[in-house]
Design an enzyme around this catalytic site. Structure first.
Site, PDB file in Angstrom:
ATOM      1  N   HIS A  65       0.800  -1.359   0.220  1.00 46.65           N
ATOM      2  CA  HIS A  65       0.086   0.106   0.153  1.00 46.65           C
ATOM      3  C   HIS A  65       0.844   1.210  -0.046  1.00 46.65           C
ATOM      4  O   HIS A  65       2.063   1.342   0.626  1.00 46.65           O
ATOM      5  CB  HIS A  65      -0.811  -0.036   1.283  1.00 46.65           C
ATOM      6  CG  HIS A  65      -2.035  -0.884   0.884  1.00 46.65           C
ATOM      7  ND1 HIS A  65      -2.897  -1.462   2.111  1.00 46.65           N
ATOM      8  CD2 HIS A  65      -2.534  -1.351  -0.164  1.00 46.65           C
ATOM      9  CE1 HIS A  65      -3.852  -2.355   1.529  1.00 46.65           C
ATOM     10  NE2 HIS A  65      -3.460  -2.400   0.227  1.00 46.65           N
ATOM     11  N   ASP A  67       1.059   4.251   1.217  1.00 45.64           N
ATOM     12  CA  ASP A  67       1.395   5.125   2.396  1.00 45.64           C
ATOM     13  C   ASP A  67       2.354   4.490   3.040  1.00 45.64           C
ATOM     14  O   ASP A  67       3.123   5.026   4.052  1.00 45.64           O
ATOM     15  CB  ASP A  67       0.207   5.377   3.392  1.00 45.64           C
ATOM     16  CG  ASP A  67      -0.500   4.192   3.840  1.00 45.64           C
ATOM     17  OD1 ASP A  67      -0.589   2.934   2.925  1.00 45.64           O
ATOM     18  OD2 ASP A  67      -0.938   4.025   4.813  1.00 45.64           O
ATOM     19  N   HIS A  68       3.063   3.361   2.587  1.00 47.69           N
ATOM     20  CA  HIS A  68       4.110   2.437   3.320  1.00 47.69           C
ATOM     21  C   HIS A  68       5.409   2.461   2.381  1.00 47.69           C
ATOM     22  O   HIS A  68       6.352   1.873   2.902  1.00 47.69           O
ATOM     23  CB  HIS A  68       3.680   1.034   3.764  1.00 47.69           C
ATOM     24  CG  HIS A  68       2.592   1.109   4.773  1.00 47.69           C
ATOM     25  ND1 HIS A  68       2.878   1.047   6.255  1.00 47.69           N
ATOM     26  CD2 HIS A  68       1.273   1.432   4.720  1.00 47.69           C
ATOM     27  CE1 HIS A  68       2.005   1.296   6.820  1.00 47.69           C
ATOM     28  NE2 HIS A  68       0.753   1.267   5.668  1.00 47.69           N
TER      29      HIS A  68
END
Length: 307
Positions: A65, A67-68
């Site tokens: 994902h 945001d990581h």
């Protein structure tokens, strides 16, 4: 400065806010550094935090994902600027391998990025790498896509007891001789030492509550755990495969964590004190002695001193 400490580079889940960058957690450990997660903007956060990119030995991503991991190209570019031609290893679950290779390719930087996939399971710690004499491992958690938690564990050892050394008449260079040889003038190493538990760092990002979470966190001196939601939104946490602050604290209590760092907060919340209050109430309910730290961007959190 502590030789073992966490530098928080970002604490936002899904979308950054005015005060929270996307995820990034740099662990300084005995002269080297490991970057866990590299969300968008991590390169800039490293500059603000005074983090030296040449010390970053490896990047550990929990899952694919954005945001990581969308900050991986920028971090690699920064590494190439500061120390061109160097090698850095990027770890992530097998499901994220193609994604991480694409991000490394996008960087197109003068750095040798080795992408190593981890075939993690719920049932056992899978070896990832050695880090300054400690063992880095991963375990599959329970998210909407395959996501892993990481655990860095120092081997147990022994430490000298000053009083026992004095009583045995061992001093100066003889201490080193005894350590190397095991026996000196009839004095055994075991006679003048005591067990020294190894220190443990753990990080568990996007996941539901799951037995594998307890395994990642077990006995951690310092544990970084997502707390995307508050318990009043527990239905959202279950739907999107995340934890509440109460669930994160309860898991830390079950696992015997000493210092808990809560992070990965939803943009719907503006008061960090709510996370602290909820976590501490959960710990009080079970009578657990766990120190709670609600992370803010650019915080520095030491690994607790040995017991």
């Amino acid at each position: 400065m502590s030789a073992r400490e966490l530098v928080v580079l970002g604490t936002a889940s899904q979308a950054p806010t005015r005060t929270r960058n996307h995820n990034g957690y740099l662990l300084r450990w005995d002269g080297t550094s490991v970057l866990f997660e590299a969300g968008e903007g991590t390169q800039r956060q490293m500059v603000l935090a005074g983090v030296a990119s040449p010390r970053v030995e490896r990047i550990c991503v929990s899952h694919r994902h954005g945001d990581h991991c969308l900050g991986v190209p920028g971090v690699l570019a920064r590494m190439a600027l500061d120390a061109p031609g160097r090698t850095v290893t990027v770890h992530g679950p097998r499901d994220a391998e193609a994604h991480l290779r694409a991000l490394a390719s996008v960087a197109d930087a003068d750095v040798h990025a080795l992408v190593e996939a981890v075939d993690a399971t719920h049932d056992a710690d899978v070896p990832v790498a050695g880090v300054a004499g400690a063992r880095l491992s991963a375990r599959l958690l329970d998210h909407r896509v395959p996501a892993v938690g990481y655990r860095l564990a120092e081997p147990d050892g022994r430490r000298f007891v000053p009083g026992a050394l004095a009583a045995a008449g061992i001093a100066g260079p003889d201490v080193g001789r005894l350590q190397r040889e095991g026996v000196l003038r009839g004095v055994r190493l075991a006679d003048v030492t005591e067990p020294r538990p190894g220190q443990v760092f753990a990080i568990a990002m996007d996941t539901r509550d799951h037995p594998a979470l307890d395994a990642v966190l077990r006995g951690a001196d310092l544990a970084v755990v997502e707390a995307t939601f508050l318990d009043r939104d527990r239905d959202l946490a279950e739907r999107y495969a995340h934890l509440t602050a109460r669930q994160a604290a309860t898991a830390a209590a079950r696992a015997g964590v000493r210092r808990l760092v809560l992070t990965h907060f939803s943009q719907r919340y503006t008061d960090p004190g709510e996370f602290a209050a909820e976590a501490r109430a959960a710990l009080a309910d079970v009578g657990a002695d766990v120190e709670v730290h609600v992370a803010a961007d650019l915080d520095v959190v030491p690994v607790p001193a040995r017991r």
